[in-house]
Write an enzyme that holds these catalytic residues in place. Sequence first.
Site, PDB file in Angstrom:
ATOM      1  N   GLY A  14       3.799   0.005  -1.017  1.00  0.00           N
ATOM      2  CA  GLY A  14       3.987  -0.690  -2.231  1.00  0.00           C
ATOM      3  C   GLY A  14       5.032  -0.491  -3.268  1.00  0.00           C
ATOM      4  O   GLY A  14       5.554  -1.308  -3.979  1.00  0.00           O
TER       5      GLY A  14
ATOM      6  N   ILE B 172       0.771  -1.191  -0.032  1.00  0.00           N
ATOM      7  CA  ILE B 172       0.039   0.012  -0.038  1.00  0.00           C
ATOM      8  C   ILE B 172       0.830   1.236   0.173  1.00  0.00           C
ATOM      9  O   ILE B 172       1.757   1.389   0.840  1.00  0.00           O
ATOM     10  CB  ILE B 172      -0.864   0.020   1.229  1.00  0.00           C
ATOM     11  CG1 ILE B 172      -1.743  -1.285   1.301  1.00  0.00           C
ATOM     12  CG2 ILE B 172      -1.826   1.337   1.144  1.00  0.00           C
ATOM     13  CD1 ILE B 172      -2.382  -1.505   2.426  1.00  0.00           C
ATOM     14  N   CYS B 173       0.735   2.000  -0.955  1.00  0.00           N
ATOM     15  CA  CYS B 173       1.171   3.449  -1.101  1.00  0.00           C
ATOM     16  C   CYS B 173       2.833   3.257  -1.090  1.00  0.00           C
ATOM     17  O   CYS B 173       3.464   2.495  -1.801  1.00  0.00           O
ATOM     18  CB  CYS B 173       0.953   4.352  -0.102  1.00  0.00           C
ATOM     19  SG  CYS B 173       1.149   5.907  -0.377  1.00  0.00           S
ATOM     20  N   SER B 174       3.596   3.930  -0.014  1.00  0.00           N
ATOM     21  CA  SER B 174       4.956   3.658  -0.069  1.00  0.00           C
ATOM     22  C   SER B 174       5.436   2.271   0.542  1.00  0.00           C
ATOM     23  O   SER B 174       6.137   1.816  -0.409  1.00  0.00           O
ATOM     24  CB  SER B 174       5.468   4.444   1.115  1.00  0.00           C
ATOM     25  OG  SER B 174       5.064   4.177   2.461  1.00  0.00           O
TER      26      SER B 174
END
Length: 581
Positions: free
Chosen positions: A320, A316-318
């Site tokens: 990811g 998820i986000c960073s």
Amino acid sequence: MSTIQRIEQERSRDHGRLDATDVDPDDHALETPMDMILADAGQSPLRRMVPGMSGVRAVASLATKPRTVARRTAGLAAELVRVGVGRSEVAPARSDKRWGDEAWEKNPFFKRTMQGYLAWGEAMRELVDDADLDWADGQRMGFIVDNIVEALAPTNAPVLNPTVLKRTIDTGGGNFLNGGRRFLRDYATAPRVPSMVESDAFSVGEDLAMTPGKVVLRTELFELIEYAPQTDKVRTIPLLIVPPTINKYYIIDLAPERSMVEHLVRSGLQVYVMSWRNPDSRHADWNLDAYGAAILEAMDAANQITRTTSVSLLGICSGGIITSMLMGHLAATDQLDKVSAYSLMVTVLDQGRAGTTSALLSHKVAAAAVARSEEKGYLDGRTLAEIFAWLRPTDLIWRYWINNYLMGRPPKAFDILYWNADPVRMTAGMHHDFLDLALRNALVEPGKGHMLGSLVDLSQVTTENYVVAGIADHLCSWESCYQSTQMLGGPSTFVLSTSGHIAAMVNPPGNPKASFRTSEENPPTTQEWLEQASKKKGTWWDDYAGWVGDRSGEWRGKPVKAGSSEYPPVCDAPGTFVHDR
């Protein structure tokens, strides 16, 4: 209307396939580019408002267009005359809640004040367009002008806001006494911005992060939570979720019935989540390699506990970005069989035009930010929160300026804002590596990025992948997220949620307005994708649970207890790291 809102309108016009139901106007509250936040940690909010050479080029450009400037000035003057004589038709956008008091419509003084302000603000923004700047300068000047226009709104002044005047009469001025106390409390310590939620509105472990589970591994860097099965049969291959490293993990485990973790567990998945430690100066050297190695350690633990040889990964986000770089390392070392399915949520791998960030990010600003974090050993989460707020002043500053200080009321309890006010520090090593990735856009070309000694080539990551983005996401624009489908070597399923960055993650079933778009094919451009994508009712959570379930092995009986002899339970979820401030 802000620059962001205008961009949304332009997107709708350009693509033709997006309609009003695709975007929830309330989802914009927590959206701003991540690398801009990281870079702006090196300068003050006021310094960020200095236009620099972008301002010089804007003035120079307008100086070459005297007729355009004269026409714009005359147009504004004519509109102000119409406002003065009561013949103006200027009106706020229906979604602009600042003008909800009926006095703005019925009282001649307030109506003229509002119309004059709106006409002036629109003229200022149109002047930026008239300057015909390049993309980066246009983004910077639009950002500065938006902030000035929003700050000077009459709704922010007590003598020009009818709602505040009524409140003052009703309370005999008590609203200002209460507001003054709140102001002093808020500005006594960082982040020096209006509070968006009361500090005791929620309690992690009591009304948030409630899904039952056990911490089965604790290292210096993370705790690994194994969630208790809630079905008699479970999928064989475990799902390991890697949350963002600049926020705490419980955005995916808010209150019951709003928890993505709970939803996936109820779908028969064996769910493991990493809870990152809130680092301090002792952990300054933790960098991308350290976090990548941590994911490998968590994968090994989940495999040992479930007696499997692979996991499904969701970043998820960073988180990811780190997960993707780790996938590049696994591809380079012929270990891709360790991952049966790979998913990214609101993650940008191609940061070429990730949003306003790319316009405002420079080597000089990034170097200042890195120097500041290296001096302390970490990037302070409270600094991030303050920057975050000033980047969305209408939603995160002035809304609470009016409510908290002028009206003298406490902010409403909102679990997402509580999570947002519970930041995590970022190590200096990680801060350096993330900004280096952004400046070089290092994941686009094979071999420019590296992880655990391997050069990263995402085209060699042939694992099936599922990519989620939000239409209204300005931290990770959906167009930038879509580029991952073109960079990765494996078959991609791209899902476009109706929400922004945060709401895309908090998308529980039961919302009758919820929908998402998806397509069988992923053509080169986002416009082509939109033209062939179909709209589906409901939350993408259900679609994802089915997708990852189909790639998580056969059904088998649920485990009777958490952990294993090698990984005995340490404590109950949500663990201890999540409480570190």
